[in-house]
Design a protein around this motif. Structure first.
Motif, PDB file in Angstrom:
ATOM      1  N   LEU A  95       7.345   0.558 -46.571  1.00 18.22           N
ATOM      2  CA  LEU A  95       8.073  -0.529 -47.232  1.00 18.22           C
ATOM      3  C   LEU A  95       8.911  -0.017 -48.395  1.00 18.22           C
ATOM      4  O   LEU A  95      10.065  -0.443 -48.575  1.00 18.22           O
ATOM      5  CB  LEU A  95       7.089  -1.591 -47.727  1.00 18.22           C
ATOM      6  CG  LEU A  95       6.425  -2.448 -46.652  1.00 18.22           C
ATOM      7  CD1 LEU A  95       5.329  -3.319 -47.264  1.00 18.22           C
ATOM      8  CD2 LEU A  95       7.446  -3.304 -45.921  1.00 18.22           C
ATOM      9  N   LEU A  99      12.704  -1.013 -47.415  1.00 22.53           N
ATOM     10  CA  LEU A  99      13.231  -2.254 -47.981  1.00 22.53           C
ATOM     11  C   LEU A  99      14.604  -2.065 -48.653  1.00 22.53           C
ATOM     12  O   LEU A  99      15.510  -2.881 -48.435  1.00 22.53           O
ATOM     13  CB  LEU A  99      12.226  -2.859 -48.963  1.00 22.53           C
ATOM     14  CG  LEU A  99      10.993  -3.518 -48.333  1.00 22.53           C
ATOM     15  CD1 LEU A  99      10.012  -3.955 -49.420  1.00 22.53           C
ATOM     16  CD2 LEU A  99      11.376  -4.706 -47.456  1.00 22.53           C
ATOM     17  N   LYS A 131      11.635  -9.460 -49.707  1.00 19.87           N
ATOM     18  CA  LYS A 131      11.679  -8.153 -50.366  1.00 19.87           C
ATOM     19  C   LYS A 131      11.106  -8.236 -51.774  1.00 19.87           C
ATOM     20  O   LYS A 131      10.271  -7.413 -52.175  1.00 19.87           O
ATOM     21  CB  LYS A 131      13.114  -7.633 -50.406  1.00 19.87           C
ATOM     22  CG  LYS A 131      13.297  -6.294 -51.130  1.00 19.87           C
ATOM     23  CD  LYS A 131      14.757  -5.842 -51.042  1.00 19.87           C
ATOM     24  CE  LYS A 131      14.965  -4.509 -51.742  1.00 19.87           C
ATOM     25  NZ  LYS A 131      14.853  -4.596 -53.201  1.00 19.87           N
ATOM     26  N   LEU A 134       7.300  -8.865 -51.592  1.00 19.99           N
ATOM     27  CA  LEU A 134       6.571  -7.680 -51.146  1.00 19.99           C
ATOM     28  C   LEU A 134       6.488  -6.627 -52.241  1.00 19.99           C
ATOM     29  O   LEU A 134       5.444  -5.997 -52.431  1.00 19.99           O
ATOM     30  CB  LEU A 134       7.234  -7.089 -49.894  1.00 19.99           C
ATOM     31  CG  LEU A 134       6.946  -7.802 -48.579  1.00 19.99           C
ATOM     32  CD1 LEU A 134       7.849  -7.255 -47.472  1.00 19.99           C
ATOM     33  CD2 LEU A 134       5.476  -7.639 -48.181  1.00 19.99           C
ATOM     34  N   LEU A 212      10.437  -3.633 -39.027  1.00 18.19           N
ATOM     35  CA  LEU A 212       9.768  -4.079 -40.247  1.00 18.19           C
ATOM     36  C   LEU A 212       8.715  -5.134 -39.931  1.00 18.19           C
ATOM     37  O   LEU A 212       7.591  -5.081 -40.437  1.00 18.19           O
ATOM     38  CB  LEU A 212      10.802  -4.647 -41.221  1.00 18.19           C
ATOM     39  CG  LEU A 212      10.255  -5.311 -42.488  1.00 18.19           C
ATOM     40  CD1 LEU A 212       9.700  -4.267 -43.450  1.00 18.19           C
ATOM     41  CD2 LEU A 212      11.348  -6.134 -43.181  1.00 18.19           C
ATOM     42  N   LEU A 216       4.733  -4.791 -40.651  1.00 17.82           N
ATOM     43  CA  LEU A 216       4.060  -5.747 -41.526  1.00 17.82           C
ATOM     44  C   LEU A 216       2.905  -6.447 -40.817  1.00 17.82           C
ATOM     45  O   LEU A 216       1.856  -6.695 -41.416  1.00 17.82           O
ATOM     46  CB  LEU A 216       5.061  -6.790 -42.043  1.00 17.82           C
ATOM     47  CG  LEU A 216       5.899  -6.353 -43.246  1.00 17.82           C
ATOM     48  CD1 LEU A 216       7.038  -7.332 -43.497  1.00 17.82           C
ATOM     49  CD2 LEU A 216       5.034  -6.217 -44.494  1.00 17.82           C
TER      50      LEU A 216
END
Length: 238
Positions: A95, A99, A131, A134, A212, A216
């Motif tokens: 991430l 991201l 984003k 997270l 992604l 996740l």
């Protein structure tokens, strides 16, 4: 072939016992992270998926996986500390790396294609909301929650378990929020359907968004269905 799963198990239990099943769930759009507490049959009915055929396929894949010389890692067998190390080095690192890159891609396709593809403005908003959440979530886990779980692993006192469980409930709420945003992003893009003649950046952006989502799902599954369960239900502690 002997039946291993009959559909009464929760999705989280299945993915814990057979990590490779996550690919099958992903293929059929079945949420195995935030929706991991549902029995498989319930999830199949909600998606209008034929139960017998799906369960037969699941068991066949499981039998095939057991024949491999390099079987899927059984994450439930790892200690909490080792599982945390894996989550941080694999999923958190992913991430932190992806991201910012995805932010550039999503912004670029909005700037170039936003006038004719109005859904890209909604996608841009949803992605950047996720984003931000997270990034804050990773900090909370690494600075507060994971150290508490490591401490509890070495000293499973009830007072420490209660304190850790309270913080975990907040994280699980965060996970549900991320899951909702992922579903909205998929809905607004019609399951990441590319328009005719999509440029390379457009194509790569949608591919990376799906990657992604997959990461996740696995990331949240390891936390919700395995790591956090050990504190909420100490009998599950490895």
């Amino acid at each position: 072939m002997s039946i291993t799963f009959n559909g009464s198990e929760t999705i989280g239990q299945i993915v814990t016992a057979f990590p490779g099943s996550s690919n099958l769930f992903q293929e059929h759009g079945i949420d195995f992270c935030c929706g991991g507490g549902r029995p498989l049959t319930t999830a199949l009915r909600q998606k209008n998926i034929e139960e017998e055929a799906f369960i037969e396929k699941l068991n066949r894949f499981y039998a095939e996986a057991n024949k491999r010389t390099d079987p899927n890692t059984d994450w439930s067998k790892l200690s909490s500390s080792r599982l945390i190390d894996h989550i941080v080095s694999t999923h958190h690192a992913y991430l932190q790396r992806e991201l910012p890159v995805l932010s550039e891609f999503v912004t670029k396709i909005l700037r170039v294609h936003g006038l004719e593809r109005r859904e890209l403005a909604k996608l841009h908003m949803l992605f950047h909301q996720m984003k931000m959440e997270l990034e804050q979530h990773l900090i909370a886990e690494e600075a507060t929650v994971f150290p508490l779980i490591r401490e509890w692993e070495n000293n499973p006192a009830s007072s420490l378990a209660e304190k850790t469980a309270n913080v975990i409930r907040e994280l699980e709420a965060d996970h549900s929020g991320v899951g909702n945003l992922l579903h909205e992003m998929r809905a607004v893009t019609s399951d990441y359907e590319l328009p005719a003649g999509a440029c390379r950046t457009y194509t790569l952006a949608f591919h990376k968004l799906q990657e992604l989502e997959s990461d996740l799902f696995q990331h949240i599954h390891l936390e919700n269905n395995i790591l956090f369960q050990r504190v909420s239900h100490p009998a599950n502690k490895s």
